[in-house]
Design a protein around this motif. Structure first.
Motif, short mmCIF file in Angstrom:
data_model
loop_
_atom_site.label_atom_id
_atom_site.label_comp_id
_atom_site.label_asym_id
_atom_site.label_seq_id
_atom_site.Cartn_x
_atom_site.Cartn_y
_atom_site.Cartn_z
N GLY A 35 0.80 -1.21 0.00
CA GLY A 35 0.00 0.00 0.00
C GLY A 35 0.84 1.26 0.00
O GLY A 35 0.40 2.32 0.42
N LEU A 36 2.08 1.16 -0.48
CA LEU A 36 2.99 2.31 -0.55
C LEU A 36 3.28 2.71 -2.00
O LEU A 36 4.21 3.45 -2.27
CB LEU A 36 4.32 1.99 0.16
N ALA A 127 2.41 6.46 6.92
CA ALA A 127 2.18 7.80 6.37
C ALA A 127 3.50 8.48 5.99
O ALA A 127 3.62 9.09 4.92
CB ALA A 127 1.41 8.65 7.37
N ALA A 128 4.50 8.36 6.86
CA ALA A 128 5.81 8.97 6.58
C ALA A 128 6.46 8.32 5.37
O ALA A 128 7.05 9.00 4.51
CB ALA A 128 6.72 8.86 7.80
N LEU A 129 6.37 6.99 5.27
CA LEU A 129 6.97 6.28 4.14
C LEU A 129 6.23 6.62 2.84
O LEU A 129 6.85 6.79 1.80
CB LEU A 129 6.99 4.78 4.40
N ARG A 130 4.92 6.73 2.91
CA ARG A 130 4.15 7.11 1.73
C ARG A 130 4.60 8.50 1.25
O ARG A 130 4.77 8.74 0.07
CB ARG A 130 2.66 7.10 2.02
N GLN A 131 4.79 9.42 2.20
CA GLN A 131 5.23 10.77 1.85
C GLN A 131 6.61 10.73 1.18
O GLN A 131 6.83 11.41 0.16
CB GLN A 131 5.26 11.66 3.08
N LEU A 132 7.52 9.95 1.72
CA LEU A 132 8.86 9.82 1.11
C LEU A 132 8.74 9.26 -0.30
O LEU A 132 9.42 9.71 -1.23
CB LEU A 132 9.76 8.94 1.97
N ARG A 133 7.87 8.27 -0.49
CA ARG A 133 7.66 7.67 -1.81
C ARG A 133 7.09 8.71 -2.78
O ARG A 133 7.51 8.81 -3.92
CB ARG A 133 6.72 6.47 -1.71
N GLU A 134 6.12 9.50 -2.30
CA GLU A 134 5.51 10.52 -3.15
C GLU A 134 6.49 11.62 -3.52
O GLU A 134 6.34 12.28 -4.54
CB GLU A 134 4.25 11.09 -2.49
N GLN A 135 7.52 11.80 -2.69
CA GLN A 135 8.57 12.78 -2.98
C GLN A 135 9.60 12.22 -3.95
O GLN A 135 10.56 12.90 -4.29
CB GLN A 135 9.25 13.22 -1.69
N GLY A 136 9.41 10.96 -4.36
CA GLY A 136 10.29 10.37 -5.37
C GLY A 136 11.31 9.38 -4.85
O GLY A 136 12.10 8.84 -5.63
N MET A 137 11.32 9.12 -3.57
CA MET A 137 12.29 8.18 -3.02
C MET A 137 11.87 6.74 -3.34
O MET A 137 10.70 6.40 -3.24
CB MET A 137 12.42 8.38 -1.51
N ALA A 142 13.74 4.65 1.17
CA ALA A 142 12.77 5.31 2.06
C ALA A 142 12.71 4.58 3.41
O ALA A 142 12.71 5.22 4.46
CB ALA A 142 11.38 5.34 1.41
N PHE A 143 12.67 3.25 3.39
CA PHE A 143 12.68 2.48 4.63
C PHE A 143 13.98 2.74 5.40
O PHE A 143 13.96 2.91 6.62
CB PHE A 143 12.50 0.99 4.36
#
Length: 184
Positions: A35-36, A127-137, A142-143
Motif C-alpha cells: 500500500g505504498l 504515512a511517513a513512508l508514503r510521503q517519502l515515496r511521493e517525494q520520489g524516493m 525510504a525504509f
C-alpha cells in the motif's frame, strides 16, 4: 484494500499471470502489496526459473504482444536473472526470474521485512513512508531513511528479513528516538 490494490488484482487476474507462470512459483512483491505505491509504481513479480531461456520463451508467448515488451539479462546475488517488462492499460509489469527459490530472493525478503516493519511501527510510519515515496524516493531507501538503517538499504533490508519481532521493535524504537532528537 486500496483502490490501486484492487486494480492490480484485476490486472493480474486478466493477465492470468499466476496461472500462466505457475511452474515458476510467481509472487507479487514491491510497493503495491504494501500500500505504498505511487502512480508510477509497477507490478513486480518474482519467479524461480532454472532455465532462463525457457522462461523467456514462455513469457514471450503469453505477453510478448503487450506494448513495451522486452527482456534482458542481469545478475543478482551472484546468479544470472531474466527481467521482463511490458505495459498494460493500468500498470507497467516487471517479472524477475532467477534460479533461486522465490522466498530467498531479494524482492520477496524485502517485502516480508517491510510488511513486518509497517505492522510493528504503525500508521505513522506508513504515512511517513508514503510521503517519502511521493517525494520520489525509492522504497528501500525510504525504509532505510525512516528507520535509520546504516549502509546499503537493499542489503540491510535483506538481512533484516530474518530478524525477530523484538529486534525489529528495538530498531523502530531507536529510529524514533533519533527522529525525536533531530526534531529538537
Amino acid at each position: 484494500m486500496t483502490g490501486r490494490q484492487r486494480e492490480a488484482e484485476r490486472t493480474l487476474s486478466e493477465l492470468r499471470i499466476f496461472e500462466v507462470l505457475a511452474k515458476y512459483h510467481p509472487v507479487l512483491t514491491g510497493t503495491v502489496p504494501l500500500g505504498l505505491d505511487v502512480d508510477s509504481s509497477d507490478l513486480d513479480i518474482v519467479c524461480e526459473a532454472h532455465d532462463l531461456d525457457e522462461f523467456e520463451q514462455d513469457v514471450s508467448r503469453a505477453y510478448g504482444w503487450y506494448p513495451g515488451f522486452e527482456t534482458h539479462r542481469t545478475e543478482s546475488m551472484g546468479f544470472p536473472a531474466s527481467v521482463v517488462n511490458f505495459q498494460t492499460t493500468c500498470f507497467p509489469i516487471q517479472i524477475f526470474a532467477q534460479a533461486i527459490p522465490v522466498h530467498r530472493q531479494r524482492a520477496y525478503r524485502h517485502l516480508i521485512v517491510e510488511s513486518r516493519l509497517l505492522q510493528l511501527a504503525g500508521e505513522e510510519a506508513r504515512a511517513a513512508l508514503r510521503q517519502l515515496r511521493e517525494q520520489g524516493m525509492k522504497t528501500e531507501p525510504a525504509f532505510a531513511h525512516y528507520f535509520r538503517l546504516e549502509g546499503d538499504p537493499y542489503e540491510r533490508l535483506y538481512e533484516l528479513a530474518d530478524a525477530s519481532d523484538e529486534e525489529l521493535l528495538a530498531l523502530i524504537a531507536a529510529a524514533a528516538r533519533d527522529r525525536q532528537r533531530d526534531a529538537n
